[in-house]
Design an enzyme around this catalytic site. Structure first.
Site, PDB file in Angstrom:
ATOM      1  N   GLU A  12      48.272  35.410  51.082  1.00 29.62           N
ATOM      2  CA  GLU A  12      48.581  36.821  50.836  1.00 29.62           C
ATOM      3  C   GLU A  12      49.658  37.354  51.787  1.00 29.62           C
ATOM      4  OE1 GLU A  12      44.398  38.401  48.885  1.00 29.62           O
ATOM      5  OE2 GLU A  12      44.443  38.143  51.048  1.00 29.62           O
ATOM      6  N   GLY A  78      39.913  41.008  41.720  1.00 27.74           N
ATOM      7  CA  GLY A  78      39.385  40.739  40.390  1.00 27.74           C
ATOM      8  C   GLY A  78      39.388  42.036  39.579  1.00 27.74           C
ATOM      9  N   MET A 172      37.123  41.816  48.563  1.00 25.92           N
ATOM     10  CA  MET A 172      36.152  41.513  49.620  1.00 25.92           C
ATOM     11  C   MET A 172      36.514  42.087  50.990  1.00 25.92           C
ATOM     12  SD  MET A 172      35.192  37.615  48.383  1.00 25.92           S
ATOM     13  CE  MET A 172      33.783  37.466  49.461  1.00 25.92           C
ATOM     14  N   GLU A 173      37.525  42.968  51.049  1.00 25.79           N
ATOM     15  CA  GLU A 173      37.938  43.479  52.365  1.00 25.79           C
ATOM     16  C   GLU A 173      38.235  44.980  52.431  1.00 25.79           C
ATOM     17  OE1 GLU A 173      39.693  40.874  50.856  1.00 25.79           O
ATOM     18  OE2 GLU A 173      38.590  39.271  51.881  1.00 25.79           O
ATOM     19  N   ASP A 196      42.234  37.572  38.652  1.00 27.98           N
ATOM     20  CA  ASP A 196      41.166  37.086  37.752  1.00 27.98           C
ATOM     21  C   ASP A 196      40.420  38.300  37.217  1.00 27.98           C
ATOM     22  OD1 ASP A 196      40.094  36.836  40.810  1.00 27.98           O
ATOM     23  OD2 ASP A 196      38.546  37.607  39.480  1.00 27.98           O
TER      24      ASP A 196
HETATM   25  N1  ADE Z   1      39.317  38.760  44.963  1.00 29.24           N
HETATM   26  C1  ADE Z   1      39.968  38.298  43.898  1.00 29.24           C
HETATM   27  N2  ADE Z   1      39.139  38.112  42.849  1.00 29.24           N
HETATM   28  C2  ADE Z   1      37.905  38.476  43.279  1.00 29.24           C
HETATM   29  C3  ADE Z   1      36.633  38.497  42.676  1.00 29.24           C
HETATM   30  N3  ADE Z   1      36.463  38.120  41.416  1.00 29.24           N
HETATM   31  N4  ADE Z   1      35.591  38.929  43.426  1.00 29.24           N
HETATM   32  C4  ADE Z   1      35.762  39.309  44.695  1.00 29.24           C
HETATM   33  N5  ADE Z   1      36.961  39.305  45.329  1.00 29.24           N
HETATM   34  C5  ADE Z   1      38.027  38.894  44.626  1.00 29.24           C
END
Ligand code: ADE
Length: 229
Positions: A12, A78, A172-173, A196
Protein backbone atom coordinates in the site's frame (compact mmCIF):
# COMPACT_ATOMS: atom_id res chain seq x y z
CA UNK A 1 4.31 20.99 8.83
CA UNK A 2 4.88 17.23 8.77
CA UNK A 3 2.21 15.03 7.22
CA UNK A 4 1.85 11.32 8.04
CA UNK A 5 1.15 8.95 5.16
CA UNK A 6 0.08 5.60 6.49
CA UNK A 7 -0.82 2.25 4.95
CA UNK A 8 -1.28 -1.18 6.51
CA UNK A 9 0.80 -3.26 4.12
CA UNK A 10 4.05 -2.80 2.23
CA UNK A 11 2.14 -2.95 -1.07
CA UNK A 12 0.00 0.00 0.00
CA UNK A 13 2.89 2.41 0.57
CA UNK A 14 5.39 1.15 -2.05
CA UNK A 15 3.86 3.31 -4.84
CA UNK A 16 4.06 6.37 -2.57
CA UNK A 17 7.70 5.76 -1.68
CA UNK A 18 8.38 5.47 -5.40
CA UNK A 19 7.03 9.00 -5.95
CA UNK A 20 8.79 10.92 -3.18
CA UNK A 21 12.03 12.72 -3.96
CA UNK A 22 14.22 11.11 -1.32
CA UNK A 23 13.68 9.22 1.85
CA UNK A 24 15.51 8.19 4.96
CA UNK A 25 14.57 5.05 6.89
CA UNK A 26 14.28 5.23 10.68
CA UNK A 27 13.73 2.03 12.67
CA UNK A 28 11.53 2.46 15.74
CA UNK A 29 9.18 0.24 17.78
CA UNK A 30 9.70 -2.77 15.47
CA UNK A 31 8.76 -0.76 12.42
CA UNK A 32 10.29 1.34 9.63
CA UNK A 33 9.39 5.01 9.26
CA UNK A 34 10.44 6.89 6.13
CA UNK A 35 11.02 10.63 6.35
CA UNK A 36 10.77 12.20 2.92
CA UNK A 37 9.95 15.35 1.02
CA UNK A 38 7.48 15.70 -1.82
CA UNK A 39 7.19 19.02 -3.65
CA UNK A 40 8.23 20.90 -0.53
CA UNK A 41 5.96 18.91 1.80
CA UNK A 42 7.59 17.13 4.73
CA UNK A 43 6.27 13.57 4.94
CA UNK A 44 6.60 10.63 7.31
CA UNK A 45 5.57 7.41 5.55
CA UNK A 46 5.00 4.00 7.13
CA UNK A 47 3.02 0.81 6.88
CA UNK A 48 1.70 -0.33 10.21
CA UNK A 49 1.11 -4.05 9.58
CA UNK A 50 -2.44 -5.35 9.49
CA UNK A 51 -5.08 -4.65 12.12
CA UNK A 52 -6.33 -2.08 14.59
CA UNK A 53 -3.60 -2.40 17.24
CA UNK A 54 -0.67 -2.01 14.84
CA UNK A 55 -2.44 0.85 13.04
CA UNK A 56 -3.14 2.68 16.31
CA UNK A 57 0.46 2.17 17.46
CA UNK A 58 1.91 3.46 14.20
CA UNK A 59 -0.43 6.45 13.96
CA UNK A 60 0.42 7.42 17.54
CA UNK A 61 4.17 7.22 16.86
CA UNK A 62 3.84 9.29 13.68
CA UNK A 63 2.08 11.99 15.68
CA UNK A 64 3.81 11.88 19.05
CA UNK A 65 7.38 10.95 18.08
CA UNK A 66 7.66 12.35 14.56
CA UNK A 67 5.43 15.41 15.12
CA UNK A 68 2.99 14.86 12.24
CA UNK A 69 0.13 17.36 12.31
CA UNK A 70 -2.10 15.69 9.70
CA UNK A 71 -2.57 12.07 8.68
CA UNK A 72 -3.64 10.50 5.41
CA UNK A 73 -4.21 6.76 5.04
CA UNK A 74 -4.02 4.97 1.70
CA UNK A 75 -4.89 1.34 1.03
CA UNK A 76 -7.47 -1.21 -0.03
CA UNK A 77 -10.87 -2.28 1.29
CA UNK A 78 -13.61 -4.82 0.76
CA UNK A 79 -16.84 -3.51 -0.80
CA UNK A 80 -20.06 -3.71 1.18
CA UNK A 81 -22.10 -1.44 -1.07
CA UNK A 82 -23.05 -3.62 -4.04
CA UNK A 83 -22.49 -0.68 -6.41
CA UNK A 84 -18.77 -0.58 -5.54
CA UNK A 85 -16.55 -2.45 -7.99
CA UNK A 86 -12.95 -3.62 -7.69
CA UNK A 87 -10.68 -0.62 -8.34
CA UNK A 88 -13.27 1.98 -7.22
CA UNK A 89 -11.95 4.67 -4.89
CA UNK A 90 -13.82 5.25 -1.65
CA UNK A 91 -13.31 7.92 0.99
CA UNK A 92 -14.51 7.43 4.55
CA UNK A 93 -16.88 10.15 5.71
CA UNK A 94 -16.73 8.46 9.12
CA UNK A 95 -15.34 5.26 10.63
CA UNK A 96 -16.61 2.73 13.14
CA UNK A 97 -15.37 -0.53 14.71
CA UNK A 98 -17.69 -3.38 13.71
CA UNK A 99 -16.03 -5.91 16.05
CA UNK A 100 -16.33 -3.82 19.21
CA UNK A 101 -19.02 -5.56 21.24
CA UNK A 102 -20.12 -4.87 24.80
CA UNK A 103 -23.78 -5.33 23.93
CA UNK A 104 -23.94 -7.64 27.00
CA UNK A 105 -24.08 -4.41 29.03
CA UNK A 106 -26.83 -2.82 26.96
CA UNK A 107 -24.60 -0.74 24.69
CA UNK A 108 -24.94 -0.65 20.90
CA UNK A 109 -22.41 -2.50 18.73
CA UNK A 110 -19.28 -0.41 18.14
CA UNK A 111 -19.72 1.66 21.29
CA UNK A 112 -17.77 1.92 24.53
CA UNK A 113 -18.62 4.44 27.27
CA UNK A 114 -16.96 7.84 26.66
CA UNK A 115 -16.40 6.91 23.01
CA UNK A 116 -18.49 7.27 19.85
CA UNK A 117 -19.77 4.63 17.44
CA UNK A 118 -18.55 6.68 14.47
CA UNK A 119 -15.77 9.25 14.13
CA UNK A 120 -15.99 11.72 11.26
CA UNK A 121 -13.17 12.40 8.82
CA UNK A 122 -11.72 15.91 8.42
CA UNK A 123 -14.06 17.95 6.19
CA UNK A 124 -11.22 19.85 4.56
CA UNK A 125 -9.61 16.64 3.31
CA UNK A 126 -12.99 15.41 2.04
CA UNK A 127 -13.37 18.63 0.03
CA UNK A 128 -9.87 18.30 -1.41
CA UNK A 129 -10.59 14.68 -2.41
CA UNK A 130 -13.87 15.67 -4.09
CA UNK A 131 -12.09 18.45 -5.94
CA UNK A 132 -9.32 16.14 -7.17
CA UNK A 133 -11.92 13.56 -8.25
CA UNK A 134 -13.90 16.13 -10.18
CA UNK A 135 -10.76 17.45 -11.94
CA UNK A 136 -9.75 13.94 -12.91
CA UNK A 137 -13.26 12.82 -13.78
CA UNK A 138 -13.12 10.04 -11.19
CA UNK A 139 -16.34 8.58 -9.80
CA UNK A 140 -15.24 8.88 -6.18
CA UNK A 141 -17.41 6.89 -3.77
CA UNK A 142 -17.92 7.91 -0.18
CA UNK A 143 -19.57 6.70 3.00
CA UNK A 144 -19.01 5.13 6.38
CA UNK A 145 -16.17 2.58 6.48
CA UNK A 146 -16.32 -0.19 9.09
CA UNK A 147 -13.11 -1.48 10.67
CA UNK A 148 -12.46 -4.73 12.52
CA UNK A 149 -9.73 -7.25 13.26
CA UNK A 150 -11.26 -9.63 10.77
CA UNK A 151 -10.85 -10.17 7.04
CA UNK A 152 -14.49 -10.32 5.98
CA UNK A 153 -15.09 -13.08 3.43
CA UNK A 154 -18.65 -13.95 4.27
CA UNK A 155 -21.90 -12.45 2.96
CA UNK A 156 -23.76 -12.90 6.24
CA UNK A 157 -21.17 -10.87 8.16
CA UNK A 158 -20.95 -8.31 5.38
CA UNK A 159 -24.72 -7.71 5.31
CA UNK A 160 -24.80 -7.53 9.10
CA UNK A 161 -22.12 -4.80 9.04
CA UNK A 162 -24.06 -2.97 6.33
CA UNK A 163 -27.24 -3.08 8.39
CA UNK A 164 -25.79 -2.30 11.78
CA UNK A 165 -23.39 0.50 10.80
CA UNK A 166 -24.74 1.72 7.43
CA UNK A 167 -21.20 1.05 6.20
CA UNK A 168 -20.19 0.98 2.53
CA UNK A 169 -16.80 -0.70 2.82
CA UNK A 170 -14.84 -2.77 5.30
CA UNK A 171 -11.16 -2.82 6.27
CA UNK A 172 -8.94 -3.46 9.28
CA UNK A 173 -7.29 -0.18 10.33
CA UNK A 174 -9.23 3.04 9.63
CA UNK A 175 -11.42 3.00 12.75
CA UNK A 176 -8.46 2.74 15.09
CA UNK A 177 -6.53 5.47 13.26
CA UNK A 178 -9.65 7.64 13.63
CA UNK A 179 -9.69 7.06 17.41
CA UNK A 180 -6.02 8.08 17.72
CA UNK A 181 -6.29 11.17 15.49
CA UNK A 182 -9.53 12.28 17.13
CA UNK A 183 -7.99 12.00 20.61
CA UNK A 184 -4.85 13.89 19.58
CA UNK A 185 -6.67 16.54 17.51
CA UNK A 186 -4.98 15.58 14.26
CA UNK A 187 -7.06 16.01 11.08
CA UNK A 188 -7.18 12.68 9.25
CA UNK A 189 -8.42 11.15 6.04
CA UNK A 190 -8.92 7.49 5.06
CA UNK A 191 -8.75 6.59 1.38
CA UNK A 192 -9.27 3.09 0.03
CA UNK A 193 -9.52 1.40 -3.34
CA UNK A 194 -11.72 -1.68 -3.50
CA UNK A 195 -9.79 -4.97 -3.74
CA UNK A 196 -12.67 -7.44 -3.21
CA UNK A 197 -16.33 -7.68 -2.26
CA UNK A 198 -15.97 -9.17 1.25
CA UNK A 199 -17.72 -12.31 0.00
CA UNK A 200 -16.64 -15.93 -0.50
CA UNK A 201 -14.26 -14.87 -3.30
CA UNK A 202 -12.68 -12.13 -1.18
CA UNK A 203 -9.49 -14.01 -0.28
CA UNK A 204 -8.75 -14.78 -3.91
CA UNK A 205 -9.72 -11.30 -5.15
CA UNK A 206 -7.67 -9.59 -2.45
CA UNK A 207 -4.50 -11.40 -3.51
CA UNK A 208 -5.25 -10.77 -7.16
CA UNK A 209 -6.00 -7.03 -6.82
CA UNK A 210 -3.99 -5.88 -3.78
CA UNK A 211 -1.19 -4.31 -5.84
CA UNK A 212 -3.42 -2.83 -8.53
CA UNK A 213 -5.88 -1.28 -6.08
CA UNK A 214 -3.06 -0.07 -3.80
CA UNK A 215 -1.62 1.80 -6.77
CA UNK A 216 -4.99 3.38 -7.61
CA UNK A 217 -5.32 4.62 -4.02
CA UNK A 218 -1.69 5.81 -3.86
CA UNK A 219 -1.96 7.73 -7.15
CA UNK A 220 -5.04 9.55 -5.90
CA UNK A 221 -3.34 10.35 -2.59
CA UNK A 222 -0.37 11.83 -4.45
CA UNK A 223 -2.78 14.04 -6.41
CA UNK A 224 -4.19 15.24 -3.10
CA UNK A 225 -0.65 16.06 -1.90
CA UNK A 226 -0.22 18.13 -5.08
CA UNK A 227 -3.13 20.24 -3.80
CA UNK A 228 -1.68 20.58 -0.30
CA UNK A 229 1.74 21.86 -1.33
N1 ADE B 1 -9.32 -5.17 3.26
C1 ADE B 1 -9.53 -5.46 1.98
N2 ADE B 1 -10.53 -6.35 1.83
C2 ADE B 1 -10.97 -6.63 3.08
C3 ADE B 1 -11.97 -7.48 3.60
N3 ADE B 1 -12.73 -8.21 2.79
N4 ADE B 1 -12.14 -7.50 4.94
C4 ADE B 1 -11.38 -6.76 5.75
N5 ADE B 1 -10.40 -5.93 5.31
C5 ADE B 1 -10.20 -5.86 3.99
Amino acid sequence: MKIAILGAMKEEIAPILAKVENYKKIRYANNDFYTATYQGLELVIAYSKIGKVFAALTATIMIEKFGCKKLLFSGVAGAINSNFKIGDLVIATALCQHDLDITAFGHPFGFVPEGDVCIATDKNFLDIARMVASEKNIDLKEGIIATGDQFVADEKRKFWIADEFKAHAVEMEGGSVAVVCNALNVPFFILRAISDSADMDAGFDFEEFLEESSLISADFLISMLDRLK
